[in-house]
Each structure stands twice: as structure tokens, then as C-alpha cells.
Design a protein around this motif. Structure first.
Motif, PDB file in Angstrom:
ATOM      1  N   HIS A   1       0.929  -1.381   0.172  1.00  0.00           N
ATOM      2  CA  HIS A   1      -0.068   0.068  -0.052  1.00  0.00           C
ATOM      3  C   HIS A   1       0.948   1.200  -0.046  1.00  0.00           C
ATOM      4  CE1 HIS A   1       0.697  -0.457   4.295  1.00  0.00           C
ATOM      5  NE2 HIS A   1       0.043   0.679   4.607  1.00  0.00           N
TER       6      HIS A   1
ATOM      7  N   HIS B   1       1.273   4.084   1.726  1.00  0.00           N
ATOM      8  CA  HIS B   1       1.784   4.734   3.005  1.00  0.00           C
ATOM      9  C   HIS B   1       3.281   5.166   2.926  1.00  0.00           C
ATOM     10  CE1 HIS B   1      -2.066   4.167   5.659  1.00  0.00           C
ATOM     11  NE2 HIS B   1      -2.125   5.311   4.713  1.00  0.00           N
TER      12      HIS B   1
ATOM     13  N   ASP C   1       5.512   4.913   5.102  1.00  0.00           N
ATOM     14  CA  ASP C   1       6.472   3.971   5.740  1.00  0.00           C
ATOM     15  C   ASP C   1       6.424   2.716   5.257  1.00  0.00           C
ATOM     16  OD1 ASP C   1       3.485   3.678   6.861  1.00  0.00           O
ATOM     17  OD2 ASP C   1       4.351   2.137   8.161  1.00  0.00           O
ATOM     18  N   HIS C   2       5.852   2.403   3.820  1.00  0.00           N
ATOM     19  CA  HIS C   2       6.024   1.138   3.081  1.00  0.00           C
ATOM     20  C   HIS C   2       6.686   1.663   1.751  1.00  0.00           C
ATOM     21  CE1 HIS C   2       3.475  -1.175   6.143  1.00  0.00           C
ATOM     22  NE2 HIS C   2       3.119  -0.061   6.562  1.00  0.00           N
TER      23      HIS C   2
ATOM     24  N   HIS D   1      -7.746  -0.302   5.283  1.00  0.00           N
ATOM     25  CA  HIS D   1      -6.442   0.525   5.971  1.00  0.00           C
ATOM     26  C   HIS D   1      -6.403   1.682   5.011  1.00  0.00           C
ATOM     27  CE1 HIS D   1      -2.870   1.725   8.032  1.00  0.00           C
ATOM     28  NE2 HIS D   1      -2.237   1.513   7.033  1.00  0.00           N
TER      29      HIS D   1
ATOM     30  N   ASP E   1      -0.591  -3.810   6.065  1.00  0.00           N
ATOM     31  CA  ASP E   1      -0.942  -3.222   7.483  1.00  0.00           C
ATOM     32  C   ASP E   1      -2.695  -3.630   7.372  1.00  0.00           C
ATOM     33  OD1 ASP E   1       1.241  -2.228   7.962  1.00  0.00           O
ATOM     34  OD2 ASP E   1       0.649  -0.152   7.531  1.00  0.00           O
TER      35      ASP E   1
HETATM   36 ZN    ZN Z   1       0.027   1.833   6.675  1.00  0.00          ZN
END
Ligand code: ZN
Ligand code: FE
Length: 256
Positions: free
Chosen positions: A57, A59, A61-62, A115, A134
Motif C-alpha cells: 500500500h 503509505h 512507511d511502506h 486501512h 497493514d
Molecule cells: Zn499503512
């Protein structure tokens, strides 16, 4: 065909990075790209050469190491076609219900939105492993930021249907906090009580509680258990739908 080799390592404050490696071809994929330096340290430790990033996904932090790693190693970045505009450097677009062939290891691509909208899980059936990002955590699930509660429940229901022995890697080490919350909605679940003790012991030694398995989550993760009579009784929701019970558990966790 040899099984995928898998190397997990901590990064950022509570994320996990994962490398998967096909020993026959040498192909190596990073599941998401949370942080460049720990990924490169993991490559040095394993001696593997990065060839792919499989994105769950969008985000940061990914995905924040997508472009630096692409620039340095020329990796191929794989992600959801439906969310392609938010995935930096995407090269190969995959679809819900389709597959992605990683060096002969076939991943089933499952939309597990909730999410985020457009979150996907990679399920390698022959290797018995799923990379759930997540969506599903050990004793938890992702916070519902973009999708609806119903969508998140539908995503978890897809994961519930995988074989119990499936090994699940997820994006974060949140398990100890998840266990504390889980005990508030399912306090008499002996398997959960026992697991919470095991988790405390693992964390006291600095060890990961991830990966988990679908079977373990079915027994102990309240977000996977909205059909459980004891949880329903505690919530006063004996006759509600699974989706509504799930939503109530998720709301309680949000303010826990
Ligand atoms: Zn996430
Ligand atoms: Fe995350």
C-alpha cells in the motif's frame, strides 16, 4: 522448485522489512520499502541482490525507499493497478484476483482494502505464505483510514479463508499493545491469555512476534472472531452481523 527463503528485520520505529529470495534464480524482492539503510543491511547480511519491490500500500512507511532503491539497483516495482498513482516508481501493475509470478513463485493478488483503499495482500499458496502489509496484524488489524469498516471486514474475511497453516507477515510489531486490547474484549479465551504471556516473554528478550499464522489469529485475534459468542456477549451484540461486531471492536481499539 526450491521454496522461497524469507528474511525479516526491524526498521523505522516499529515496522518490519522482509526480503524474499528465490534460490534458483537469485531473484530477491523487498516486501514494501520502509527504510533504505536497514534494507541494504539485510541485503549485505544475506548476500542477496535486490531485484524487486512488492508494494502492499501507498503509505510512506511502506514506500519511501522505493525510488532510492530503484535508482541504485534498478529494481522492478510491483503494486496495485487501482492505486498506481500513489505508488512511487511502479513498473508492474497487478490486479485483485490476478496473480504475480515472482521468479516462478506465483502470488495471488488479493485486494484487502480498508486501512487504505487499494491495499493488496500477496498470497504465495505453494510457499504457504502471505504478505498482508497493514491489513492483518498479530492480534490486530490496521486502522481503517481510507476504506469503510465493512470493507475492512470483507478484507479480513478473505484472509480468514486462507489455510490455517498459512504464515502471515505483516508490516508492524504492534503485538504487545494488541494483546492488551484483545484481552479486554475476549478475556476468557485461554489461547489468547497464553499467547499474551508468550508475547511478553518474546518482547522482553527483544524477539519478534511476527510472522504469525492464520490459524493462530483465528484462535486469538478478536478482529478475526466477531462470530465468537463470548465476544458478542461481552459487547452486548449477540444478534448483530459479523461486520457490525467487527466495527465495534475496531472502534474500541481506536480509543483504547
Ligand atoms: Zn499503512
Ligand atoms: Fe504501516
Amino acid at each position: 522448485m526450491a521454496k522461497l527463503e524469507i528474511h525479516q528485520f526491524p526498521c523505522l520505529s516499529d515496522n518490519y522489512g522482509v526480503l524474499i529470495h528465490d534460490p534458483d534464480s537469485g531473484a530477491t524482492a523487498s516486501i514494501d520499502a520502509p527504510e533504505q539503510a536497514p534494507i541494504e543491511a539485510a541485503l549485505a547480511e544475506t548476500g542477496w541482490q535486490l531485484s524487486h519491490i512488492l508494494v502492499t500500500h501507498h503509505h510512506a512507511d511502506h514506500t519511501q525507499a522505493n525510488l532510492p532503491l530503484k535508482q541504485k539497483y534498478g529494481v522492478t516495482i510491483v503494486g496495485n493497478r487501482a492505486d498506481a498513482s500513489r505508488i512511487p516508481g511502479i513498473d508492474i501493475e497487478v490486479d485483485d484476483g490476478g496473480t504475480y509470478d515472482f521468479a516462478g513463485h506465483v502470488a495471488q493478488v488479493m485486494d484487502t482494502s480498508g486501512h487504505t483503499v487499494g491495499h493488496i495482500t500477496y498470497y504465495f499458496a505453494d510457499d504457504g505464505v502471505a504478505f498482508a502489509g497493514d491489513t492483518l496484524f498479530a492480534l490486530g488489524c490496521g486502522r481503517v483510514f481510507e476504506g469503510t469498516m465493512a470493507q475492512m471486514w470483507a478484507s479480513l474475511a478473505k484472509l480468514k479463508a486462507l489455510p490455517a497453516e498459512t504464515v502471515v507477515y505483516c508490516g508492524h510489531e504492534y503485538t504487545q499493545a494488541n494483546a492488551k486490547f484483545s484481552l479486554t474484549v475476549d478475556p476468557d479465551n485461554a489461547a489468547l491469555v497464553a499467547r499474551a504471556g508468550e508475547i511478553d516473554a518474546l518482547r522482553a528478550r527483544g524477539e519478534p512476534t511476527v510472522p504469525t499464522t492464520i490459524g493462530r489469529e483465528l484462535e486469538t485475534n478478536p478482529f478475526m472472531r466477531p462470530d465468537d459468542p463470548a465476544i458478542r456477549a461481552l459487547l452486548g451484540m449477540a444478534d448483530a452481523s459479523d461486520a457490525d461486531v467487527f466495527a465495534e471492536i475496531r472502534r474500541r481499539k481506536d480509543s483504547f
